[in-house]
Design a protein around this motif. Structure first.
Motif, mmCIF file in Angstrom:
data_model
loop_
_atom_site.group_PDB
_atom_site.id
_atom_site.type_symbol
_atom_site.label_atom_id
_atom_site.label_comp_id
_atom_site.label_asym_id
_atom_site.label_seq_id
_atom_site.Cartn_x
_atom_site.Cartn_y
_atom_site.Cartn_z
ATOM 1 N N ALA A 174 45.031 32.592 36.681
ATOM 2 C CA ALA A 174 46.158 33.462 36.326
ATOM 3 C C ALA A 174 46.017 34.820 37.001
ATOM 4 O O ALA A 174 44.906 35.290 37.269
ATOM 5 N N THR A 175 47.122 35.443 37.272
ATOM 6 C CA THR A 175 47.111 36.737 37.970
ATOM 7 C C THR A 175 47.687 37.863 37.117
ATOM 8 O O THR A 175 48.053 38.912 37.644
ATOM 9 N N ASP A 176 47.752 37.637 35.799
ATOM 10 C CA ASP A 176 48.361 38.642 34.933
ATOM 11 C C ASP A 176 47.335 39.612 34.359
ATOM 12 O O ASP A 176 47.500 40.132 33.258
ATOM 13 N N PHE A 177 46.245 39.849 35.103
ATOM 14 C CA PHE A 177 45.247 40.811 34.681
ATOM 15 C C PHE A 177 45.300 42.034 35.597
ATOM 16 O O PHE A 177 45.698 41.943 36.752
ATOM 17 N N THR A 178 44.899 43.172 35.070
ATOM 18 C CA THR A 178 44.912 44.406 35.851
ATOM 19 C C THR A 178 44.019 44.262 37.078
ATOM 20 O O THR A 178 42.837 43.929 36.951
ATOM 21 N N PRO A 179 44.552 44.498 38.273
ATOM 22 C CA PRO A 179 43.728 44.328 39.477
ATOM 23 C C PRO A 179 42.709 45.450 39.630
ATOM 24 O O PRO A 179 42.938 46.586 39.197
ATOM 25 N N VAL A 180 41.586 45.120 40.269
ATOM 26 C CA VAL A 180 40.560 46.102 40.586
ATOM 27 C C VAL A 180 40.064 45.822 41.995
ATOM 28 O O VAL A 180 40.244 44.719 42.524
ATOM 29 N N LEU A 181 39.445 46.817 42.612
ATOM 30 C CA LEU A 181 38.703 46.567 43.842
ATOM 31 C C LEU A 181 37.395 45.909 43.452
ATOM 32 O O LEU A 181 36.620 46.471 42.674
ATOM 33 N N GLY A 182 37.147 44.720 43.966
ATOM 34 C CA GLY A 182 35.946 43.988 43.590
ATOM 35 C C GLY A 182 34.979 43.845 44.748
ATOM 36 O O GLY A 182 35.384 43.571 45.877
ATOM 37 N N LEU A 183 33.707 44.033 44.465
ATOM 38 C CA LEU A 183 32.655 43.707 45.435
ATOM 39 C C LEU A 183 32.631 42.191 45.655
ATOM 40 O O LEU A 183 32.355 41.705 46.748
ATOM 41 N N SER A 184 32.900 41.452 44.578
ATOM 42 C CA SER A 184 33.046 39.992 44.622
ATOM 43 C C SER A 184 31.800 39.288 45.135
ATOM 44 O O SER A 184 31.891 38.219 45.743
ATOM 45 N N ARG A 213 20.917 56.722 39.691
ATOM 46 C CA ARG A 213 22.198 56.029 39.624
ATOM 47 C C ARG A 213 22.137 54.748 40.446
ATOM 48 O O ARG A 213 21.197 54.510 41.206
ATOM 49 N N VAL A 214 23.161 53.941 40.316
ATOM 50 C CA VAL A 214 23.298 52.704 41.090
ATOM 51 C C VAL A 214 24.497 52.846 42.018
ATOM 52 O O VAL A 214 25.561 53.319 41.607
ATOM 53 N N ARG A 215 24.280 52.445 43.263
ATOM 54 C CA ARG A 215 25.383 52.362 44.224
ATOM 55 C C ARG A 215 25.387 50.971 44.847
ATOM 56 O O ARG A 215 24.416 50.229 44.728
ATOM 57 N N MET A 216 26.480 50.622 45.504
ATOM 58 C CA MET A 216 26.685 49.249 45.948
ATOM 59 C C MET A 216 26.850 49.159 47.455
ATOM 60 O O MET A 216 27.466 50.027 48.077
ATOM 61 N N VAL A 217 26.299 48.088 48.017
ATOM 62 C CA VAL A 217 26.389 47.834 49.456
ATOM 63 C C VAL A 217 26.882 46.403 49.676
ATOM 64 O O VAL A 217 26.996 45.620 48.746
ATOM 65 N N ASP A 218 27.156 46.079 50.953
ATOM 66 C CA ASP A 218 27.634 44.759 51.378
ATOM 67 C C ASP A 218 29.021 44.460 50.808
ATOM 68 O O ASP A 218 29.189 43.666 49.885
ATOM 69 N N TRP A 219 30.012 45.053 51.436
ATOM 70 C CA TRP A 219 31.399 44.939 50.979
ATOM 71 C C TRP A 219 32.197 43.946 51.794
ATOM 72 O O TRP A 219 33.424 43.952 51.751
ATOM 73 N N GLU A 220 31.526 43.057 52.507
ATOM 74 C CA GLU A 220 32.230 42.149 53.411
ATOM 75 C C GLU A 220 33.059 41.091 52.683
ATOM 76 O O GLU A 220 33.932 40.463 53.283
ATOM 77 N N ASP A 221 32.785 40.853 51.403
ATOM 78 C CA ASP A 221 33.567 39.894 50.627
ATOM 79 C C ASP A 221 34.495 40.584 49.635
ATOM 80 O O ASP A 221 35.015 39.940 48.717
ATOM 81 N N SER A 222 34.696 41.862 49.815
ATOM 82 C CA SER A 222 35.474 42.640 48.851
ATOM 83 C C SER A 222 36.964 42.371 48.990
ATOM 84 O O SER A 222 37.446 41.857 50.000
ATOM 85 N N GLY A 223 37.676 42.741 47.940
ATOM 86 C CA GLY A 223 39.126 42.588 47.946
ATOM 87 C C GLY A 223 39.675 42.790 46.550
ATOM 88 O O GLY A 223 38.967 43.228 45.643
ATOM 89 N N ARG A 224 40.951 42.462 46.381
ATOM 90 C CA ARG A 224 41.563 42.579 45.059
ATOM 91 C C ARG A 224 40.976 41.519 44.131
ATOM 92 O O ARG A 224 40.858 40.356 44.484
ATOM 93 N N SER A 225 40.587 41.952 42.936
ATOM 94 C CA SER A 225 39.963 41.043 41.988
ATOM 95 C C SER A 225 40.365 41.467 40.586
ATOM 96 O O SER A 225 41.307 42.239 40.406
ATOM 97 N N ASP A 226 39.672 40.954 39.568
ATOM 98 C CA ASP A 226 39.894 41.424 38.198
ATOM 99 C C ASP A 226 38.541 41.611 37.526
ATOM 100 O O ASP A 226 37.532 41.039 37.932
ATOM 101 N N ARG A 227 38.511 42.446 36.506
ATOM 102 C CA ARG A 227 37.245 42.836 35.866
ATOM 103 C C ARG A 227 36.454 41.646 35.359
ATOM 104 O O ARG A 227 35.239 41.583 35.509
ATOM 105 N N ALA A 228 37.139 40.704 34.725
ATOM 106 C CA ALA A 228 36.440 39.577 34.119
ATOM 107 C C ALA A 228 35.697 38.769 35.174
ATOM 108 O O ALA A 228 34.533 38.386 34.977
ATOM 109 N N PHE A 229 36.347 38.496 36.297
ATOM 110 C CA PHE A 229 35.683 37.731 37.347
ATOM 111 C C PHE A 229 34.501 38.503 37.909
ATOM 112 O O PHE A 229 33.423 37.930 38.150
ATOM 113 N N GLU A 230 34.669 39.789 38.131
ATOM 114 C CA GLU A 230 33.588 40.591 38.699
ATOM 115 C C GLU A 230 32.375 40.633 37.768
ATOM 116 O O GLU A 230 31.229 40.516 38.208
#
Length: 271
Positions: free
Chosen positions: A155-165, A178-195
């Motif tokens: 389903a696509t009825d969830f608020t979209p987020v930028l996901g590292l995926s 703090r924590v920071r994130m690398v390797d964004w080659e699979d990133s894109g529009r996603s949703d919180r639950a999946f991430e």
């Protein structure tokens, strides 16, 4: 399970990191460059700064700032680090406006792709050896997969987020504060639950100690999102189980006993 094969070569220089892509058929270089620029605009403390890129070279090249920090994969992730992970993930998911995300393609690793992969693996009935625990887990996972209305997960009825995926804990760097994130080659529009499910169930957790439930406790999820996280975790756990058998792609990449541990994990989730 994006990012499990070697898709790039990384050159570490004193002031920058240069990523040369070994494969780019899915637009990995474009996805990474886009994400780095979005972070620079909306969440500059969460990842590397984009420096320069040659999108048309063969192979493509992306240069970014070098971050201090130690990857969390293979570590005992402390309560302080889990909290910092949660803060970074929440900040990421709240950073990019929906109006920007609406124009983005879904990340290459997304619920629809995950459902298709799980269905394919279930139909193939992969070789998982003769262990009774693993056989029982596969049967339980297959029964859940066969009976669950999987359309709910796409389903696509969830608020979209930028996901590292990509839930690999190696992508989360701890610098002592703090924590920071690398390797964004699979990133894109996603949703919180999946991430969140992807981070909780990624097989990198078996290399160390990681309390995914503690991470989830920091997320202020709606009832629908919480239910979605659980079902996505079941889906991802089943998929991982199917890849860890004697002939599986990941059978030799993880510590001894990983297959049995994954069987226990799946049984716990679907019980």
């Amino acid at each position: 399970m994006a990012g499990q094969s070697s898709t790039h070569v990384v050159t570490m220089l004193p002031d920058r990191v240069v990523k040369t892509y070994a494969s780019w058929s899915r637009g990995e270089h474009e996805q990474e460059w886009r994400a780095l620029n979005l972070l620079a605009r909306y969440a500059p403390d969460l990842g590397p700064r984009p420096l320069e890129a040659d999108m048309y070279a063969e192979p493509p090249v992306v240069a970014m700032s070098r971050l201090d920090g130690v990857p969390l994969r293979g570590q005992t992730v402390t309560a302080e680090q889990v909290k910092a992970m949660a803060e970074a993930i929440t900040a990421l998911h709240e950073s990019v406006p929906a109006s920007v995300l609406d124009g983005m393609a879904p990340s290459p690793w997304n619920p629809g792709v995950a459902v298709a992969k799980a269905r394919r693996l279930r139909a193939q009935e992969p070789d998982l050896g003769e262990g009774p625990l693993v056989k029982r887990a596969f049967a339980a996972g297959a029964e859940w997969l066969d009976s669950y209305p999987l359309g709910r997960l796409t389903a696509t009825d969830f608020t979209p987020v930028l996901g590292l995926s990509d839930g690999n804990l190696a992508n989360y760097l701890w610098d002592g504060r703090r924590v920071r994130m690398v390797d964004w080659e699979d990133s894109g529009r996603s949703d919180r639950a999946f991430e969140l499910a992807e981070v909780m169930e990624h097989i990198s957790r078996v290399d160390g100690v990681f309390d995914g439930a503690a991470l989830l406790a920091y997320a202020e999820l709606t009832v629908a999102e919480a239910a979605r996280v659980l079902d996505l975790r079941r889906l991802l756990a089943f998929t991982w189980l199917c890849t860890l058998g004697p002939g599986g792609l990941f059978s030799k990449r993880n510590p001894y006993g990983t297959l049995d541990r994954q069987a226990d994990r799946l049984l716990e989730l679907v019980s």
